[in-house]
Design a protein around this motif. Structure first.
Motif, short mmCIF file in Angstrom:
data_model
loop_
_atom_site.label_atom_id
_atom_site.label_comp_id
_atom_site.label_asym_id
_atom_site.label_seq_id
_atom_site.Cartn_x
_atom_site.Cartn_y
_atom_site.Cartn_z
N THR A 228 -2.10 -0.82 3.84
CA THR A 228 -2.32 0.62 3.83
C THR A 228 -1.02 1.41 3.98
OG1 THR A 228 -2.60 0.77 6.24
CG2 THR A 228 -4.56 0.22 4.92
N MET A 229 0.09 0.73 4.21
CA MET A 229 1.36 1.41 4.46
C MET A 229 2.07 1.76 3.15
SD MET A 229 2.82 -0.71 7.72
CE MET A 229 2.17 -0.36 9.35
N PRO A 230 2.61 2.99 3.06
CA PRO A 230 3.24 3.42 1.81
C PRO A 230 4.31 2.46 1.29
CG PRO A 230 2.97 5.27 3.28
CD PRO A 230 2.59 4.06 4.07
N ARG A 231 5.12 1.88 2.15
CA ARG A 231 6.21 1.02 1.69
C ARG A 231 5.73 -0.28 1.06
NH1 ARG A 231 10.87 1.58 6.41
NH2 ARG A 231 11.12 3.84 6.15
N PHE A 232 4.48 -0.64 1.34
CA PHE A 232 3.92 -1.88 0.81
C PHE A 232 3.05 -1.65 -0.43
CE2 PHE A 232 5.15 -3.12 5.04
CZ PHE A 232 5.50 -4.46 4.94
N GLN A 233 2.84 -0.38 -0.79
CA GLN A 233 2.06 -0.08 -1.99
C GLN A 233 2.82 -0.60 -3.22
OE1 GLN A 233 -1.07 1.25 -1.65
NE2 GLN A 233 -0.59 1.05 0.53
N THR A 234 2.09 -0.89 -4.27
CA THR A 234 2.67 -1.62 -5.40
C THR A 234 3.94 -0.99 -5.95
OG1 THR A 234 0.49 -2.43 -6.02
CG2 THR A 234 2.22 -2.56 -7.69
N GLU A 235 3.92 0.31 -6.27
CA GLU A 235 5.09 0.94 -6.89
C GLU A 235 6.27 0.98 -5.93
OE1 GLU A 235 6.35 5.16 -9.04
OE2 GLU A 235 4.22 4.64 -8.82
N ALA A 236 6.03 1.46 -4.70
CA ALA A 236 7.10 1.51 -3.71
C ALA A 236 7.57 0.11 -3.36
CB ALA A 236 6.63 2.23 -2.45
N GLY A 237 6.63 -0.81 -3.23
CA GLY A 237 6.98 -2.18 -2.88
C GLY A 237 7.88 -2.83 -3.91
N GLN A 238 7.60 -2.58 -5.17
CA GLN A 238 8.45 -3.16 -6.22
C GLN A 238 9.86 -2.59 -6.15
OE1 GLN A 238 7.78 -5.68 -8.16
NE2 GLN A 238 5.66 -5.86 -7.45
N ALA A 239 9.97 -1.30 -5.85
CA ALA A 239 11.30 -0.70 -5.71
C ALA A 239 12.03 -1.29 -4.51
CB ALA A 239 11.16 0.81 -5.57
N ASN A 240 11.32 -1.50 -3.44
CA ASN A 240 11.94 -2.05 -2.23
C ASN A 240 12.32 -3.53 -2.40
OD1 ASN A 240 11.79 0.36 -0.75
ND2 ASN A 240 9.67 -0.06 -0.16
N LEU A 241 11.60 -4.23 -3.27
CA LEU A 241 11.94 -5.64 -3.53
C LEU A 241 13.35 -5.79 -4.08
CD1 LEU A 241 8.72 -7.33 -4.97
CD2 LEU A 241 9.91 -7.88 -2.85
N ARG A 242 13.83 -4.79 -4.78
CA ARG A 242 15.20 -4.86 -5.31
C ARG A 242 16.22 -4.91 -4.17
NH1 ARG A 242 12.84 -1.37 -9.25
NH2 ARG A 242 13.54 0.52 -8.16
N LEU A 243 15.92 -4.20 -3.09
CA LEU A 243 16.80 -4.25 -1.92
C LEU A 243 16.74 -5.63 -1.27
CD1 LEU A 243 15.88 -0.81 -0.28
CD2 LEU A 243 17.68 -1.29 -1.95
N VAL A 244 15.54 -6.18 -1.19
CA VAL A 244 15.39 -7.50 -0.61
C VAL A 244 16.10 -8.56 -1.45
CG1 VAL A 244 13.72 -9.28 0.05
CG2 VAL A 244 13.23 -6.89 0.52
N ASP A 245 16.04 -8.41 -2.77
CA ASP A 245 16.74 -9.35 -3.65
C ASP A 245 18.24 -9.37 -3.35
OD1 ASP A 245 14.41 -10.04 -4.91
OD2 ASP A 245 14.70 -8.71 -6.63
#
Length: 318
Positions: A228-245
């Protein structure tokens, strides 16, 4: 494990254990036998700070932690929290409640569930805008005088509330979310508690697991509140995955996991900081403990912060 001082004479190991996840916050809860093994292993590896709350479960978390640490209770620092109004029928939180009479009721109930005669570190879980924080600190001070509590803590509190509470009874620790992708406390909160000699206990130092590189947006199981958290939603999550990469690449170069690198970064932000990463798995516990021995240079820290810029994280915390 090396120790660090938080505030008001409270010394704990440089790494603690957050126990929210064992009660099912991220999906199914683990069994009591699994909790016994996990917390027992944490103690064997030197961890002395165990953190829970009445709202975890609710109530289940305190019961499980109390049973799991029973054999070494007097050798550790046990932390729990008050501050919510919990419906006894539904088990759901129904607003805040930090009235002094409610604090006293919660402490008695927590002591029973934890199977102990005192709470070492008692936090106000969230600031209650309907109750003056001076009254909250006063109530905790009375519990300290009665020997039922040893240290007073606050969680996710603003600088003004911290100062006002601290003027009534010393605040030993502030618990707030703090990690590479949650750095909002750096501007005002962190300078305030350092001025007052209050230690920081970061929860979710691994970004609720996102910074480990093992969480994929849109794949979280039913019952996992992160979905339910905004950062884990699909679109935001995919953007944040780039930082994790980018973090994964740095970790590979350093010869560690991204989780260890992210946790080591938090540990390197000051000797008054004691993060409490949570886990349900012993292998993750081992990984986190190893991170406490990881040394980062100034260049390492700069590269980590460049890889995960705070202003490029997409989506709010809640």
């Amino acid at each position: 494990m090396d120790k660090r001082e938080l505030g008001n004479g409270l010394r704990v190991t440089k790494l603690g254990l957050g126990c929210m996840s064992i009660s099912g916050a991220y999906g199914e809860k683990i069994t009591q036998a699994e909790a016994d093994a996990l917390l027992g292993k944490a103690y064997e590896q030197g961890i002395t700070l165990f953190d829970t709350a009445e709202i975890y479960g609710p109530f289940i978390g305190e019961e499980m932690v109390g049973r799991a640490i029973a054999g070494f209770r007097d050798q550790v620092v046990l932390a729990t929290k008050f501050g919510f109004r919990i419906d006894p029928e539904t088990g759901k939180a129904n607003g805040m409640d930090s009235r002094p009479e409610h604090i006293r009721e919660v402490v008695e109930a927590s002591l029973r569930r934890l199977g102990t005669d005192r709470i070492d570190l008692l936090y106000q879980h969230r600031v209650d805008k309907e109750v003056p924080v001076e009254d909250v600190a006063g109530a905790v001070s009375e519990l300290v005088a009665a020997g039922k509590v040893q240290w007073f803590g606050m969680s996710e509190a603003d600088p003004d509330s911290i100062r006002r509470a601290h003027a009534v009874h010393p605040v030993a620790a502030l618990q707030s979310e703090y990690s590479l992708w949650s750095r909002n406390i750096e501007a005002e909160v962190l300078p305030t508690i350092r001025e007052l000699g209050i230690g920081l206990v970061p929860y979710s130092p691994l970004g609720r697991g996102f910074l480990t590189g093992t969480v994929q947006p849109g794949t979280l199981p039913d019952g996992d509140f992160r979905a339910t958290m905004p950062r884990f939603q699909t679109e935001a999550g995919q953007a944040n995955l780039r930082l994790v990469d980018a973090l994964v690449a740095l970790a590979s170069h350093k010869g560690c996991t991204p989780a260890q690198l992210a946790l080591a970064w938090v540990l390197h932000q000051g000797e008054d900081i004691v993060p409490i990463p949570g886990t349900r798995k012993i292998e993750r516990l081992n990984e986190n403990v190893s991170a406490a021995e990881l040394t980062l240079s100034a260049d390492d820290l700069a590269m980590i912060e460049q890889a995960v810029p705070a202003d490029e994280v997409v989506g709010g915390r809640y």
